[in-house]
Design a protein around this motif. Structure first.
Motif, mmCIF file in Angstrom:
data_model
loop_
_atom_site.group_PDB
_atom_site.id
_atom_site.type_symbol
_atom_site.label_atom_id
_atom_site.label_comp_id
_atom_site.label_asym_id
_atom_site.label_seq_id
_atom_site.Cartn_x
_atom_site.Cartn_y
_atom_site.Cartn_z
ATOM 1 N N PHE A 1 1.255 -1.570 0.098
ATOM 2 C CA PHE A 1 0.153 0.240 0.487
ATOM 3 C C PHE A 1 1.264 1.679 -0.089
ATOM 4 O O PHE A 1 1.570 1.675 0.742
ATOM 5 C CB PHE A 1 -1.534 0.191 1.522
ATOM 6 N N ALA A 2 0.978 2.305 -1.459
ATOM 7 C CA ALA A 2 2.197 3.346 -1.042
ATOM 8 C C ALA A 2 1.192 4.325 -0.247
ATOM 9 O O ALA A 2 -0.402 4.470 -0.255
ATOM 10 C CB ALA A 2 1.492 3.663 -2.572
ATOM 11 N N LEU B 1 3.280 3.514 6.484
ATOM 12 C CA LEU B 1 3.997 4.390 4.772
ATOM 13 C C LEU B 1 4.509 3.569 4.098
ATOM 14 O O LEU B 1 5.011 2.827 4.470
ATOM 15 C CB LEU B 1 4.923 5.344 5.476
ATOM 16 N N HIS B 2 4.040 3.177 2.443
ATOM 17 C CA HIS B 2 4.982 2.556 2.175
ATOM 18 C C HIS B 2 5.053 1.200 2.012
ATOM 19 O O HIS B 2 6.207 0.564 1.899
ATOM 20 C CB HIS B 2 5.965 4.016 1.865
ATOM 21 N N GLY B 3 4.294 0.774 2.577
ATOM 22 C CA GLY B 3 4.500 -0.926 2.247
ATOM 23 C C GLY B 3 4.989 -0.970 3.165
ATOM 24 O O GLY B 3 4.893 -2.518 4.285
ATOM 25 N N GLY B 4 4.985 -0.770 4.987
ATOM 26 C CA GLY B 4 5.710 -0.483 5.919
ATOM 27 C C GLY B 4 7.376 -0.721 6.140
ATOM 28 O O GLY B 4 7.772 -0.362 5.331
ATOM 29 N N PHE C 1 7.740 -3.802 -0.679
ATOM 30 C CA PHE C 1 7.753 -4.318 -1.989
ATOM 31 C C PHE C 1 9.379 -3.634 -2.615
ATOM 32 O O PHE C 1 9.898 -4.413 -3.443
ATOM 33 C CB PHE C 1 6.833 -4.002 -2.981
ATOM 34 N N ASP C 2 10.313 -2.278 -2.041
ATOM 35 C CA ASP C 2 10.727 -1.929 -2.359
ATOM 36 C C ASP C 2 12.041 -2.374 -2.051
ATOM 37 O O ASP C 2 13.302 -2.231 -2.527
ATOM 38 C CB ASP C 2 11.332 -0.207 -2.131
ATOM 39 N N LYS C 3 11.964 -3.593 -0.892
ATOM 40 C CA LYS C 3 12.914 -4.095 -0.179
ATOM 41 C C LYS C 3 13.723 -5.311 -0.878
ATOM 42 O O LYS C 3 14.001 -5.948 -0.171
ATOM 43 C CB LYS C 3 13.000 -3.732 1.137
#
Length: 344
Positions: free
Chosen positions: A79-80, A109-112, A116-118
């Motif tokens: 969730f963005a 915020l931004h996935g926790g 997914f960015d990590k």
């Protein structure tokens, strides 16, 4: 279509190999994307004279991306943006998400903590397209359902970078995906957004609290410094945005799920246009940037901007917002295009 090659881009701290894919089209526009976080690391755009500039702030190494929690260039999920207090109720069940530290006032915020960015995504090429896939386990960061997400990247000879997202789930879950690529159209190391001419095709926006949670109101931009419907110099607009932090503004796009023009930015003989199927975008002008990036460049306050095409922030708490609950048997779909070129 663009040609695509691949190269090794190091190993993560836990030993996973990371591959970076290099797209080059007939106009010598180059885009580089790695499977760690689906991260866009470089966007090299020629001007009319053929001079090529990298307009995408980033880091020289994989370790730079791992060490800097600013989501630079990466896919954001599940969730963005923010969910107030990191909680929501879905089908009568209350869920507690994995929230960030106190800098986010206890909000999600931004996935926790590990979004997914990590993650290292499974990657392969289908012709000239890069296909990334990630399976998020049931309960990851507090979300229900096993979520399977696929993101496809394609660079065309019309200088369009197309991002296409699909997802399915085993349980009902909130879903809001985006990419957090930063831009400075004058060059990643230019240091300022002041001379960017910006247009955002939106009549309304969402007012926010001091901790960037939507109040629930939908407000017209008429007569406000947030009105970007006509080309406006960012150096003139940023100081006048209420709150003193420049743009952290979610704009509502009247596109009804069709891919339409959302925004245009122009500087130093280059432009970038954004088209999306998403109902809105978060426009952020980098107030909190303070990083050393590629080739020792300093990315400071107002040195780069993001256009996060996405669903409404915190929509799980606002009945008047379009909801973004994905249920079993449904397929989430969205598409965003960034178009680049030379300008006079």
């Amino acid at each position: 279509m663009a040609s695509v090659t691949s190269e090794k881009f190091g190993k993560t701290q836990d030993g996973q190999d990371v591959t970076r894919y290099v797209f080059t089209n007939k106009n010598n526009l180059v885009v580089k994307i790695m499977d760690y976080g689906g991260t866009i690391t470089d966007i090299l755009v020629p001007d009319k004279a053929g001079n090529v500039t990298d307009i995408c702030p980033g880091f020289d190494s994989l370790q730079g991306y791992e060490a800097n929690p600013i989501y630079m260039g990466a896919i954001i999920g599940r969730f963005a943006d923010r969910i107030a207090n990191g909680t929501f109720i879905l089908d009568g069940v209350k869920y507690q998400l994995n929230c960030m530290d106190l800098n986010e006032s206890g909000h999600f915020l931004h996935g926790g903590k590990k979004g997914f960015d990590k993650m290292v995504w499974k990657s392969h090429l289908e012709g000239s397209k890069l296909v990334l896939k990630y399976v998020s386990a049931d309960g990851e960061e507090g979300f229900p359902g096993e979520l399977t997400t696929t993101v496809t990247y394609e660079l065309t000879d019309d200088n369009e970078l197309n991002l296409t997202y699909t997802a399915t789930t085993t349980k009902a879950t909130p879903l809001n995906l985006t990419n957090h690529v930063y831009f400075n159209i004058a060059g990643h190391d230019n240091g300022s957004l002041d001379n960017h001419m910006a247009t955002v095709n939106a009549d309304t926006y969402l007012p926010m609290s001091d901790s960037y949670i939507p109040t629930g109101e939908v407000r017209k931009v008429d007569g406000l410094p947030q009105d970007m419907r006509q080309p406006s110099r960012l150096g003139d607009r940023i100081p006048n945005i209420p709150g003193g932090v420049g743009f952290v503004c979610y704009y509502i796009l009247d596109n009804k799920g069709e891919k339409k023009f959302a925004a245009r930015f122009e500087a130093s003989g280059r432009f970038m246009e954004c088209y999306t199927t998403e109902p809105g975008l978060m426009f952020y002008t980098g107030y909190y940037l303070n990083n050393t990036g590629k080739n020792g460049a300093h990315y400071g306050r107002y040195s780069a901007f993001c256009l996060e095409t996405q669903q409404y922030p915190d929509n799980v708490h606002h009945d008047n917002f379009p909801n973004s609950i994905l249920r079993p048997g449904e397929t989430y779909k969205q598409s965003t295009t960034y178009k680049f070129g030379a300008s006079s």
